[in-house]
Design a protein around this motif. Structure first.
Motif, PDB file in Angstrom:
ATOM      1  N   UNK A 238      -7.076  -7.187   2.573  1.00 38.78           N
ATOM      2  CA  UNK A 238      -5.617  -7.212   2.433  1.00 38.78           C
ATOM      3  C   UNK A 238      -5.151  -6.631   1.103  1.00 38.78           C
ATOM      4  N   UNK A 239      -6.092  -6.351   0.219  1.00 34.09           N
ATOM      5  CA  UNK A 239      -5.726  -5.646  -1.011  1.00 34.09           C
ATOM      6  C   UNK A 239      -5.233  -4.238  -0.710  1.00 34.09           C
ATOM      7  N   UNK A 240      -5.534  -3.739   0.499  1.00 35.35           N
ATOM      8  CA  UNK A 240      -5.079  -2.398   0.862  1.00 35.35           C
ATOM      9  C   UNK A 240      -3.560  -2.292   0.868  1.00 35.35           C
ATOM     10  N   UNK A 241      -2.870  -3.392   1.188  1.00 36.23           N
ATOM     11  CA  UNK A 241      -1.403  -3.351   1.157  1.00 36.23           C
ATOM     12  C   UNK A 241      -0.929  -3.122  -0.275  1.00 36.23           C
ATOM     13  N   UNK A 242      -1.592  -3.763  -1.249  1.00 42.53           N
ATOM     14  CA  UNK A 242      -1.233  -3.564  -2.656  1.00 42.53           C
ATOM     15  C   UNK A 242      -1.527  -2.128  -3.072  1.00 42.53           C
ATOM     16  N   UNK A 243      -2.747  -1.640  -2.727  1.00 40.98           N
ATOM     17  CA  UNK A 243      -3.086  -0.257  -3.060  1.00 40.98           C
ATOM     18  C   UNK A 243      -2.089   0.708  -2.422  1.00 40.98           C
ATOM     19  N   UNK A 244      -1.719   0.430  -1.162  1.00 42.17           N
ATOM     20  CA  UNK A 244      -0.798   1.325  -0.467  1.00 42.17           C
ATOM     21  C   UNK A 244       0.563   1.358  -1.153  1.00 42.17           C
ATOM     22  N   UNK A 245       1.041   0.183  -1.603  1.00 38.73           N
ATOM     23  CA  UNK A 245       2.332   0.140  -2.288  1.00 38.73           C
ATOM     24  C   UNK A 245       2.281   0.917  -3.596  1.00 38.73           C
ATOM     25  N   UNK A 246       1.183   0.761  -4.340  1.00 38.52           N
ATOM     26  CA  UNK A 246       1.052   1.459  -5.626  1.00 38.52           C
ATOM     27  C   UNK A 246       0.919   2.967  -5.415  1.00 38.52           C
ATOM     28  N   UNK A 247       0.032   3.364  -4.498  1.00 36.85           N
ATOM     29  CA  UNK A 247      -0.178   4.791  -4.241  1.00 36.85           C
ATOM     30  C   UNK A 247       1.087   5.419  -3.650  1.00 36.85           C
TER      31      UNK A 247
END
Length: 294
Positions: A238-247
């Motif tokens: 679920x860290x992918x949602x954070x990475x996606x928001x940042x990227x």
């Protein structure tokens, strides 16, 4: 344990980087061509997931060929859906829909495997659906093909999880990973022929980077599960949602509004709860090899 969890975070960052590469290339190449080249380049790092006791022929010698064919079908369809979703939707919005996967697992577990599903897990399903409505807001925002593609990714991923519950204890990991990558290369390679366009020189580095990111993600997640229990590694996805928001904000100017962020949080909490309940009640980590299902 800590090293394994850190490797898992690195793996899902790598996957997010691969998905961002798809988005970057999206306007310039046909869908199947993107899928072909990224799958081809992803095969290179994934080769290192081979165990010493395996050989390359094992990829094509499954013990249950029928179920492996279904695994290849769900993985290939999910991969094509992922390319469509990430090239047409904001990154974080695509992930919010894809993370409906545990909710579909709950439904499929009840319908296909006849497993008992308690009220808490049904409540998580309901919460996840509300989260998706807050993100997509049908009737207030345009519904794009990418929204349906992202939901297809979640359905295919859930089907993969159900299949792996049966295949996991008997098939080799190299078969489960390698067969899907090979299927993606073959299917996308055939489908791209009618609309083939030679990628421009500026696209080759991005295609290579996307494939290497995807392959490295598979490699890192395998190493992570050798150092830490899958029950501890799985929630890091679920860290992918954070990475996606940042990227998305940094490279694509994508900024989710307040309602969308609440919806993403609901989807994430619902999915995490489902993962925990799976582990507590059904021994999920021992029955499913942890590999990326997108």
């Amino acid at each position: 344990m800590q090293a394994g969890i850190l490797l898992a975070f690195a793996a899902y960052f790598s996957f997010a980087g691969a998905d961002a590469s798809l988005k970057w290339i999206g306007p310039d190449l046909p869908i199947f061509e993107i899928g072909f080249f990224v799958s081809l380049f992803a095969l290179l790092p994934a080769l290192f997931t081979k165990r010493p006791e395996d050989n390359w022929g094992n990829v094509f010698v499954p013990k249950r060929p029928g179920l492996l064919a279904l695994r290849m079908l769900s993985g290939t369809l999910g991969g094509i859906g992922g390319v469509i979703a990430f090239t047409t939707l904001p990154l974080a919005e695509a992930y919010a829909l894809i993370f409906l996967l545990p909710i579909f697992v709950t439904v499929f577990s009840r319908v296909v495997l006849k497993e008992p599903v308690g009220w808490r897990r049904w409540l998580a399903v309901f919460g996840g659906l509300i989260g998706v409505l807050l993100v997509v807001r049908p009737g207030f925002r345009e519904i794009l093909p990418g929204h349906f593609a992202a939901i297809l990714v979640a359905i295919c991923g859930a089907a993969t999880v159900i299949i792996l519950r049966v295949l996991g204890p008997s098939e080799r990991r190299i078969t489960l990973i390698g067969a899907v990558l090979v299927a993606g290369i073959v299917v996308n390679g055939i489908l791209m022929i009618p609309t083939y366009e030679t990628p421009g020189r500026e696209l080759w580095p991005v295609l290579l980077l996307g494939g290497v990111f995807a392959g490295m993600g598979h490699l890192l997640i395998v190493f992570a599960t050798r150092l830490a229990p899958a029950a501890r590694v799985a929630p890091t996805q679920y860290s992918q949602i954070v990475w996606a928001a940042v990227i998305g904000a940094t490279f694509f100017g994508e900024y989710p509004d307040g309602l969308a962020m609440v919806g993403m949080a609901l989807v994430g909490v619902s999915g995490l709860f489902t993962l925990v309940r799976e582990e507590q009640r059904f021994g999920w980590p021992s029955r499913i090899p942890l590999i990326r299902n997108r």
